[in-house]
Design an enzyme around this catalytic site. Sequence first.
Site, PDB file in Angstrom:
ATOM      1  CD  GLU A 140      -8.975  14.363 -15.961  1.00 20.59           C
ATOM      2  OE1 GLU A 140      -9.356  15.390 -16.516  1.00 20.59           O
ATOM      3  OE2 GLU A 140      -8.894  14.236 -14.729  1.00 20.59           O
ATOM      4  CG  ASP A 141      -5.112  15.206 -18.353  1.00 27.38           C
ATOM      5  OD1 ASP A 141      -6.286  14.955 -18.668  1.00 27.38           O
ATOM      6  OD2 ASP A 141      -4.797  16.141 -17.613  1.00 27.38           O
ATOM      7  CG  HIS A 177      -3.849  15.761  -9.686  1.00 23.51           C
ATOM      8  ND1 HIS A 177      -2.686  16.488  -9.553  1.00 23.51           N
ATOM      9  CD2 HIS A 177      -4.688  16.534 -10.416  1.00 23.51           C
ATOM     10  CE1 HIS A 177      -2.825  17.653 -10.158  1.00 23.51           C
ATOM     11  NE2 HIS A 177      -4.028  17.712 -10.693  1.00 23.51           N
ATOM     12  CG  ASP A 178      -4.431  16.396 -13.894  1.00 26.04           C
ATOM     13  OD1 ASP A 178      -5.597  16.031 -13.640  1.00 26.04           O
ATOM     14  OD2 ASP A 178      -4.069  17.580 -13.863  1.00 26.04           O
ATOM     15  CG  ASP A 235      -6.656  19.966  -9.595  1.00 21.58           C
ATOM     16  OD1 ASP A 235      -5.771  20.502 -10.288  1.00 21.58           O
ATOM     17  OD2 ASP A 235      -7.644  19.386 -10.084  1.00 21.58           O
ATOM     18  CG  HIS A 244      -1.586  21.691 -12.513  1.00 21.85           C
ATOM     19  ND1 HIS A 244      -2.241  22.600 -11.710  1.00 21.85           N
ATOM     20  CD2 HIS A 244      -2.393  20.596 -12.592  1.00 21.85           C
ATOM     21  CE1 HIS A 244      -3.394  22.077 -11.314  1.00 21.85           C
ATOM     22  NE2 HIS A 244      -3.514  20.864 -11.833  1.00 21.85           N
TER      23      HIS A 244
END
Length: 751
Positions: free
Chosen positions: A97-98, A93-94, A158, A68
């Site tokens: 957050e993840d 980018h994630d 995204d 992704h």
Amino acid sequence: MSSAAQTALPETPENDNKLIAQAYRDLLRAIKTSLSPRDSQMIREAFEMAVEAHRTQRRKSGEPYILHPIEVARICVEEIGLGPTAVVCALLHDVVEDTDVTLKEIHAKFGDRVSLIVDGLTKLDGLTDSESPQAENLTKVLKTMVSDVRVVLIKMADRLHNMRTIKSMPIHKQLKIAAETSYIYTPLAHRLGLYNIKSEFQDICLKITHPEEFFDIADRLAETKQSREQYIIDFMKPIQKALEDIGYPVRIHGRPKSIYSIYNKIKNKDVDFKEIYDLFAIRIIIDLPPEYEKLGCWNAYTIVTDVYKPIIERLKDWIGTPKSNGYESLHTTVIGPEGRFVEVQIRSERMDAIAERGFAAHWKYKGIKNLSTSKRDVFDNWINQIRESLEQANDSNPVEFLADFQSQLFANEVHVFTPKGEMKILPDGATPLDFAFSIHSDIGCKCISAKIDNRLVPISEKLRNGDQVQIITSKNQKPTEDWLKFVVTSKARTRIKAALKDEKRGQADYGKEILERKLNAFKVPVEPNVDTLAYYYGYPDQLEFLSAIYLEQVNLSLLKNFKADGQKLVLIEIEKPAEIPIGERISESQQPAPAPAKSDIILNGDTNTKYAFLFPICCNPVQGDPIFAYLKSNQTAVIHRTTCPNATNILSQYGHRIVRADWGNSVKSEFVAELIIKGIDTGVGVIRNLTEKISYDLGLNIREFSISGHGGYFEGKMSVVVQNADMLNMAIRLLKNVEGVASVMRAESAS
């Protein structure tokens, strides 16, 4: 967490490594510009960090999650035109957050700029009690965009990849994501000039919310593809030859209109597919230096209108006056062979790059010397407007701010002028008051009237293209609540609300003194009790409550229902004069239609729900309609159709309150559905023919019926009682067969 949910799995197998390696090679091939050694190193390090961070995660589709962010990075480069810094940020980018990677680690490895952008792309934590986490997070993105617009462009990439892979999500989550996309991302793509992304968003959202209509149009386009392509070839031949004869380097191609735009035209103009002639547009792209672009485009227009008859009313000159998102092009519609309408767009290569890639392409051309200052600074002006709106909305409700901001993203524009000839671009529907606030907040707050072309007008007058506006002010003027009814710009609304809130704070100070004197009788202080009293009296917060006390809108004699318990007031009786659940913003003023028993609606697969059900008249759900449930804070589930006109707002802003809803098998209730019937008034017998089809042929009860006609045209509204959607669809089919009836559709009303 990204909209593609994740689950932990064992270590990535060898075939996954091959997929990841191939995706990374595709990304590097998409980067057309030469990379410095430092850029190459940063991209590789970001890739390796992301692979390690996401190594145990998979998307709902089952593929390794790392695919992704790699694909998001490729979209940034290939479809938006961003550079290596955006690639690094997209890959990361994630991770904050993840995963366990922290922003501090990213800052240490990649520096300030990458850290800022990744932080802007990271959703806020701890928003479970927020009225709208979606609005909070999108507001955060917009705030970071002011510092670096790449935040919102990467967010677009995204969202685009999530939409392309949305099939793996359950339908109720697809609806939430589609609504959020329609509400903010699609108009934001429009505002940033990302035409292709905007069109793809619209088509995918339509496919989710109206699948039957989407596939019907797609099938019809496929059936007519060959004949349309041949028509385009025949249409272009004489134009291509004439342009080549005068020595213009030119590209000409035809493109079909998007499925969404065709659907929109069918819906808004109430026509059938076969009645839409302009299913495609011809684009003429001339390769000329900036100083010759305008002349070249108008020469091309002359050639087109020499070959084909133009429809003058449809000429749009966005070269002389570009759109506020930087879009430049000449648009005209001509009558082509076989009498068909054809839209023709004429632009230069530079204009086409900006039209296709928006902001990123605009930035590429920013330094061109022969480009006018107004064209170079178009996005700078817009970013400055956002900055001002955000600064003025720091303490405002995120939902209200986002609604104000969203409302002008898709708006048409009017171009108006100051007395000194400076042009201002405002949304369609803007008033002199919007104009005043666009100049300066103080001028807006002091505005009492205006002159348009030396004619005195009220501040609520709507502006038109070409108006010259002069603002008249008074030092004694103050913003009023009524101003909010006729301003349309985010800047004006946020500044007016801020001024009203300042005034309300002053009123609240006096109200607090009044309440303090009343509470002296109980020997309790104000602070521990003001929220309790505000809730008791039905006010959403203490500011509104205390202000209302000052304005003598609160019956303080009802304090007799309380008694002191230490420092706090407690109710003697459980009776409240009004109740507005804290955090509740969705208006449900409509009277509920007859609702089925609780067991007839299943929430998230649970047949034993404790919720009561409300069926609002904005969409009048009927058993068999695709539906979703919005959970209110008072144990009520509001059941909406997925195609409800209010669905986009509810799903996009209150997704945390949305659950899957299904009809049970034992529904025996009756539902009321309203139909709108339009047609040609054939004279005597129209009413009889319509009612006979419903009452006699189907045996349905007509709850209400009204009809009006003039000029040979009639429109009727009929409320019928049905048991399910199949019965309703049968009624619609029968009514369509009545002589003179042109269309029959279900009524919808946005609240």
